[in-house]
Design a protein around this motif. Structure first.
Motif: not given
Length: 188
Positions: A140-147, A163-166, A171-175, A177-182
């Motif tokens: 949710a945090q990663v998708f919240g930033c993406l949104s 800043p939201a992208i960064e 968050a994705a890397v630290s957790m 789950i970099p699956i949505w980084n693209h």
């Protein structure tokens, strides 16, 4: 197919919609032949006739519907009905933060396509509230930033997107789950 047959025999609309959602998400995630979404849209029309959207209780079903029409039929005559119901689900409050934030992400570009930037701003506010309440949910945090990044861009505020992208990428890397980084990179 056999799952759908079982749900049909049991007159289980929720199960049918879950199976339908799986079909749509499979086509979209595999970047398969998007023509198959035409059948999915027709099937949804048959499962949930006009005026019966109250029967749909899942944000994920709405994410799938928005994806299907976004790829294949942006001029569908029921588009406004579907967007209205999606807003209703978001206003009710999320049953699942990740699914709701996924709906916010998908909804924002569809609403912008329709020229409804007022509702994009409302979706942004809802997404921020959902994300704040889901601090313990990494997806949710990663998708919240993406949104947030996507909506900032749609609303002409690219300086707020960076800043939201960064934050989302960190968050994705630290957790792990970099699956949505693209998707984050695309908004960047």
């Amino acid at each position: 197919s056999s799952a759908r047959d079982g749900f049909t025999a049991a007159a289980n609309l929720d199960g049918l919609l879950e199976a339908w959602t799986g079909s749509v998400l499979n086509i979209v995630s595999m970047n398969d032949d998007m023509h198959a979404l035409d059948d999915c849209i027709r099937e949804f029309d048959a499962l949930v006739p006009a005026g019966q959207m109250r029967l749909v209780k899942s944000s994920l079903v709405m994410v799938s519907m928005i994806s299907a029409v976004g790829y294949r039929n942006q001029g569908h005559p029921r588009l406004l009905e579907w967007f209205g119901h999606g807003m209703h689900l978001l206003e009710l409050g999320p049953s699942d933060a990740f699914e709701s934030l996924t709906l916010c992400f998908g909804f924002s570009s569809g609403l912008a396509f329709l020229g409804d930037l007022t509702r994009v701003q409302r979706v942004r506010e809802i997404a921020a509230r959902i994300r704040a309440g889901a601090a313990d949910n990494p997806a949710a945090q990663v998708f919240g930033c993406l949104s947030e990044a996507s909506m900032a861009i749609l609303l002409g505020e690219p300086d707020k997107a960076v800043p939201a992208i960064e934050e989302g990428q960190a968050a994705a890397v630290s957790m792990g789950i970099p699956i949505w980084n693209h998707l984050l990179d695309f908004n960047g």
